[in-house]
Design an enzyme around this catalytic site. Structure first.
Site, PDB file in Angstrom:
ATOM      1  N   ASP A 264       0.877  -1.174   0.000  1.00  0.00           N
ATOM      2  CA  ASP A 264       0.000   0.000   0.000  1.00  0.00           C
ATOM      3  C   ASP A 264       0.905   1.211   0.000  1.00  0.00           C
ATOM      4  O   ASP A 264       2.020   1.140   0.527  1.00  0.00           O
ATOM      5  CB  ASP A 264      -0.873   0.048   1.265  1.00  0.00           C
ATOM      6  CG  ASP A 264      -0.110   0.625   2.442  1.00  0.00           C
ATOM      7  OD1 ASP A 264      -0.052   1.867   2.576  1.00  0.00           O
ATOM      8  OD2 ASP A 264       0.478  -0.155   3.224  1.00  0.00           O
ATOM      9  N   CYS A 304      -5.925   4.324 -19.440  1.00  0.00           N
ATOM     10  CA  CYS A 304      -6.843   4.865 -18.433  1.00  0.00           C
ATOM     11  C   CYS A 304      -7.702   5.976 -19.037  1.00  0.00           C
ATOM     12  O   CYS A 304      -7.411   6.489 -20.118  1.00  0.00           O
ATOM     13  CB  CYS A 304      -6.081   5.360 -17.201  1.00  0.00           C
ATOM     14  SG  CYS A 304      -5.453   7.049 -17.332  1.00  0.00           S
ATOM     15  N   HIS A 333      -5.079   8.242 -13.079  1.00  0.00           N
ATOM     16  CA  HIS A 333      -4.030   7.679 -13.936  1.00  0.00           C
ATOM     17  C   HIS A 333      -2.985   6.934 -13.099  1.00  0.00           C
ATOM     18  O   HIS A 333      -2.574   5.823 -13.442  1.00  0.00           O
ATOM     19  CB  HIS A 333      -3.341   8.767 -14.767  1.00  0.00           C
ATOM     20  CG  HIS A 333      -2.021   8.311 -15.308  1.00  0.00           C
ATOM     21  ND1 HIS A 333      -1.917   7.520 -16.431  1.00  0.00           N
ATOM     22  CD2 HIS A 333      -0.760   8.454 -14.821  1.00  0.00           C
ATOM     23  CE1 HIS A 333      -0.645   7.214 -16.624  1.00  0.00           C
ATOM     24  NE2 HIS A 333       0.083   7.763 -15.660  1.00  0.00           N
TER      25      HIS A 333
HETATM   26 ZN    ZN Z   1      -3.232   6.894 -17.884  1.00  0.00          ZN
END
Ligand code: ZN
Ligand code: GUN
Length: 368
Positions: A264, A304, A333
């Site tokens: 994380d 994305c 992103h």
């Molecule tokens: Zn991206």
């Protein structure tokens, strides 16, 4: 079975596995975006899901201070409260109570501290931290630990390990919810003897998973890799291993190579809000004037929403104009980037080609 190792790399200690959590199967190695306050900053749960993330990390220390664990419980638990249908892991606050609270007084019983929100005096004990995490209702919860700063004298690190082990046993004793997996946390700073002692004792206590804590606190990546080398050896092969608070793409690759399964970090979201985007060629600082008329996407290799729809010039404009959409688009992103990296890592382990994937990554990725 809560965790399964599906494939192990032949040249390294990398593993491809699965976490089974409340009917969901989460492939590992996995990266978990950070939602400290019950929100991954600037993103809706729908947007988080779109990045491919299936599990997020929230924080029991922050959520017990505000709005309070009892309230979250009353309102149906954290998943429902924040509208997130994926899995959730909560950190115990063993890290934050030391870094964020004032007037902390640590004893073997627990940590007394002042709330940074209203100044009230509070006491966290292992039993209370388990109760708080039970109320919040995450799928994986963490033991209460003492994380020492770096650098740290061996004597002080040793006292913290003893306390962490004592607290770990108390956490196990007070935990009685079969729906929540409880992980122990290995401490010991950069001292091999202490790390091994801590790992061995925790292993005997039979947690459902094991975290390596107290890293990425200024020791640098060489020392961090060394600590992982000797710590992982003493963790059981059949249980998940979680490196807390790490890290940059490079750190994740080094840790996967050493047998770590879970990660994380605030980096994709925090750096995104600061105008820093990760790409396969390295980092892009979107405020740089060289992007003023750049019609290309942040990363040509990225699928994305941000990269499919917006130019670097437009994203730069949003940051220059201090428009909040910029924060959302870069966070989106960056998390997508981390999820794709993990997917590539998993695929490469399955193919038995992790090492060459890692080399390929580093030959393209320039640290700037
Ligand atoms: Zn991206
Ligand atoms: N997050 C990053 N490092 C740590 C750690 O050592 N302990 C806990 N509880 N959380 C962390």
């Amino acid at each position: 079975m809560f965790f399964k190792v599906l494939a192990t790399d032949k040249q390294t200690k990398a593993r491809r596995g699965e976490l089974h959590l409340a009917g969901q199967i989460i492939p590992t190695p996995v990266f978990m975006p950070v939602g400290t306050q019950g929100t991954v900053k600037t993103l809706t749960p729908l947007q988080i899901k779109e990045t491919g993330a299936e599990i997020i990390l929230c924080n029991a220390y922050h959520l017990c201070l505000r709005p309070g664990a009892e309230i979250i419980k009353q309102l149906g638990g954290l998943h429902r409260f924040m509208g997130w249908k994926g899995a959730i892991i909560t950190d115990s606050g063993g890290f934050q109570v030391f870094s964020l609270s004032k007037l902390t007084k640590i004893s073997n019983n627990g940590v007394e501290f002042q709330s940074p929100i209203d100044g009230s005096k509070l006491l966290l004990t292992p039993e209370k931290v388990i109760k708080i995490q039970n109320d919040i209702g995450a799928n994986i919860i963490m033991a209460f630990d003492e994380c020492v700063p770096y650098p740290c004298e061996k004597d002080m690190a040793s006292v913290a390990v003893e306390r962490t082990l004592n607290w770990a046993a108390r956490c196990l004793d007070s935990h009685n919810n079969e729906d929540q997996a409880l992980f122990g946390i290995v401490q010991g700073s950069v001292f091999e003897e202490l790390r091994i002692e801590c790992a061995k004792h925790l292993e005997k206590m039979n947690f459902q998973g094991y975290a390596i804590g107290g890293l990425s606190v200024g020791e640098g990546s060489l020392l961090m890799n060394e600590v992982m080398d000797y710590t992982v050896e003493y963790l059981p092969p059949g249980k998940p291993r979680y490196l807390m608070g790490v890290g940059f793409p490079e750190d994740i690759l080094h840790a996967v190579e050493r047998g770590v399964d879970m990660f994380d970090c605030v980096i994709p979201t925090r750096n995104g809000r600061n105008g820093c985007a990760f790409t396969h060629l390295g980092k892009v600082k979107i405020l740089n004037s060289r992007y003023k008329e750049d019609t290309g996407p942040l990363d040509e290799m990225c699928d994305c929403y941000t990269c499919k729809n917006f130019s670097r010039a437009y994203l730069r404009h949003l940051f220059v104009a201090k428009e909040t959409l910029g924060l959302t688009l870069l966070s989106l992103h960056n998390i997508f980037y981390f999820q794709r990296l993990m997917q590539q890592i998993r695929d490469s382990i399955e193919r038995g080609e992790f090492r060459s994937f890692k080399e390929q990554f580093f030959s393209a990725y320039k640290n700037n």
